[in-house]
Structure formats: C-alpha cells, structure tokens
Write a protein that holds these residues in place. Structure first.
Motif, PDB file in Angstrom:
ATOM      1  N   ASP A 274      -5.854  -1.864  -4.997  1.00  0.00           N
ATOM      2  CA  ASP A 274      -5.070  -2.351  -3.848  1.00  0.00           C
ATOM      3  C   ASP A 274      -5.962  -3.024  -2.827  1.00  0.00           C
ATOM      4  O   ASP A 274      -6.722  -2.343  -2.156  1.00  0.00           O
ATOM      5  CB  ASP A 274      -4.334  -1.149  -3.225  1.00  0.00           C
TER       6      ASP A 274
ATOM      7  N   LYS B  58      -9.233  -2.805   0.587  1.00  0.00           N
ATOM      8  CA  LYS B  58      -8.923  -3.213   1.949  1.00  0.00           C
ATOM      9  C   LYS B  58      -9.097  -2.053   2.908  1.00  0.00           C
ATOM     10  O   LYS B  58     -10.049  -2.001   3.662  1.00  0.00           O
ATOM     11  CB  LYS B  58      -7.497  -3.761   1.993  1.00  0.00           C
ATOM     12  N   GLU B  59      -8.191  -1.116   2.853  1.00  0.00           N
ATOM     13  CA  GLU B  59      -8.235  -0.038   3.829  1.00  0.00           C
ATOM     14  C   GLU B  59      -9.275   1.017   3.465  1.00  0.00           C
ATOM     15  O   GLU B  59      -9.522   1.297   2.299  1.00  0.00           O
ATOM     16  CB  GLU B  59      -6.855   0.600   3.962  1.00  0.00           C
TER      17      GLU B  59
ATOM     18  N   THR C 185       0.835  -1.206   0.000  1.00  0.00           N
ATOM     19  CA  THR C 185       0.000   0.000   0.000  1.00  0.00           C
ATOM     20  C   THR C 185       0.868   1.253   0.000  1.00  0.00           C
ATOM     21  O   THR C 185       0.553   2.241  -0.674  1.00  0.00           O
ATOM     22  CB  THR C 185      -0.958  -0.025   1.207  1.00  0.00           C
TER      23      THR C 185
END
Ligand SMILES: Nc1ncnc2c1ncn2[C@@H]1O[C@H](COP(=O)(O)OP(=O)(O)OP(=O)(O)O)[C@@H](O)[C@H]1O
Ligand SMILES: [Mg+2]
Length: 231
Positions: A121, A61-62, A38
């Motif tokens: 990502d 994801k984040e 990331t």
C-alpha cells in the motif's frame, strides 16, 4: 457463498465479489487520495488475522506507528496477533531498499512467515521508482509473476490515474491483476455532498457484481450499502 474465498470481512463487498477474492489471486484497489484504499487494506489484513492467518502489510506511504494507531483507534488489538502480523514500512525514495526488499526479500519473507495475505500500500509509489516505462513494465510483470508462485493472496492499492480516472497512475497494475476494485468520489446533484462509491471492475474466473454501490467509512468499519442504489 462459495467456500475457499478470501474475504474482506465487509459484508456488502464480499457479496459483490461472489463470496470474496479467489485464493492466491492478485487484487488491486484503485482510488484517488482519501477514497479509503488504506482503510480497505487494513480491513483485509484484520479479517485475515481474525481468521487465524498470517499477514504481511508493506506500507510505502504511511509510517508503521501511524497505521498501528489507526488500528488501535478501530479497537483492533494487533498485539494479540503477535508474530502473525508483520507490518513493514519501506521508504519509497530509497530506490535500492524498496527494490531489493520487494523483489528479493518479499518471497523469502512470505515463505518464512507462512503469510497467506500480503498487502502493498500503495504499489503506485513502487511503480514510480522506475523512470523508464519499459523497465517499470518489466519490473511490475516480474513482481506479479513471482507472487503467483507464493501461497498467498496479494492485495495492492494504487492511486488513480490523472488521465484515465478508471485506471491507476501508471495504467499497468490493473492489467496484471485478477481483480480490480474501483473507489470513487461522486458529487451529489446540487453539489452539496460527496459520496464514496465502490465497484468491481474486473474479476477473472468469477462472476461478480457490476453495480456501483455507495459506501461509508465509519470509525471502526466500512459499510457497503448493497441494497442502496445511487441512480
Ligand atoms: N475513523 C474514521 N472515521 C470516519 N472516517 C474515517 C476514519 N478514518 C478514515 N476515514 C475516512 O477515510 C478517508 C481516508 O481513508 P484512507 O486513508 O484509507 O484513504 P486512502 O485512499 O488510503 O488515501 P491516500 O491516497 O491519501 O493514502 C478520510 O479522508 C476519511 O474520510
Ligand atoms: Mg492510503
């Protein structure tokens, strides 16, 4: 260095890539948890923004606000980039949303924003949506084919494979990508320390370094020690 290369803005890495990624190519960064995928992806986005480009960052994801905070922590003023930076979070557990957003809406978004850098990502969470191996292969092939028609360079990240530690989770994206960058943990002799290393495993249509270089993630930058040697 060659003109027309798409740089990460990380000196040591751009040197390993003979100046940067090829324009409109597909690159995957593969590494285990915490190896810096990331961080590299954000750096790639930031470099584009600094060059005046438009950038789309799709995070599976984040959360958006966490990534915003990470960038703020690095001293990057993303608000200065206005609508040149699109940061979107997709819920990878929402099958239909993730598929329709990435497959159908992404090309339209790239065209409407004029983005020249697109980041997903990690792509491994998108791949994981498909239970059936043949469906996953077909969908990933389609995605990369569709992206090749767009006027942008695509950066994917992927978690490392559990069986093949040089490969990605599903062993697929590295075959579809033009460039593959591997991030790894290396334990020092005596097991007193862990180092991070980077290598360019593959780069279609270009010369590139075959060396394994140590790197560090610092507060506001990534440093690849291109002069240092691990062995
Ligand atoms: N501000 C910082 N200063 C120093 N080191 C940092 C900083 N931010 C992150 N790191 C290092 O980078 C690592 C995490 O990097 P990153 O989140 O990019 O990894 P990742 O490969 O994306 O992980 P994951 O697979 O869990 O998503 C941390 O474990 C830490 O070692
Ligand atoms: Mg990550």
């Amino acid at each position: 260095m060659m003109a027309g290369r798409v740089k990460f803005g990380i000196v040591g890495l751009d040197v390993m890539l003979a100046g940067g990624l090829l324009d409109r190519s597909i690159c995957t960064i593969i590494g285990a948890y915490g190896t810096g995928k990331t961080t590299f992806a954000l750096q790639f986005a930031y470099e584009g923004l600094q060059q005046g480009e438009r950038v789309i960052y799709i995070s599976l994801k984040e959360r958006e606000e966490i990534l915003q905070a990470t960038m703020a922590q690095k001293g990057w003023k993303t608000e200065d980039f206005g609508d040149r930076f699109s940061l979107l979070r997709l819920d990878p557990t929402d099958f239909n949303l993730a598929i329709s957003s990435i497959k159908s809406e992404l090309p339209a978004l790239i065209r409407s924003t004029g983005a020249t850098r697109v980041i997903i990502d990690p792509i491994s969470l998108f791949e994981g949506i498909f239970v059936d191996e043949s469906v996953r292969r077909r969908e990933m092939f389609r995605l990369t084919e569709v992206m090749r028609d767009e006027n942008c360079t695509l950066l994917l990240t992927s978690e490392g494979g559990s069986v093949n530690r040089d490969g990605s989770t599903h062993g697929l994206v590295e075959c579809l990508s033009d460039t593959v960058i591997l991030l790894r943990y290396v334990r020092s002799p005596g097991f007193t320390e862990v180092h991070l290393t980077i290598e360019v495993a593959k780069m279609r249509r270009s010369a590139h370094s075959r060396e394994i270089k140590p790197f560090d993630i610092l507060q506001d930058e990534i440093v690849v020690y291109s002069e240092a040697s691990l062995f």
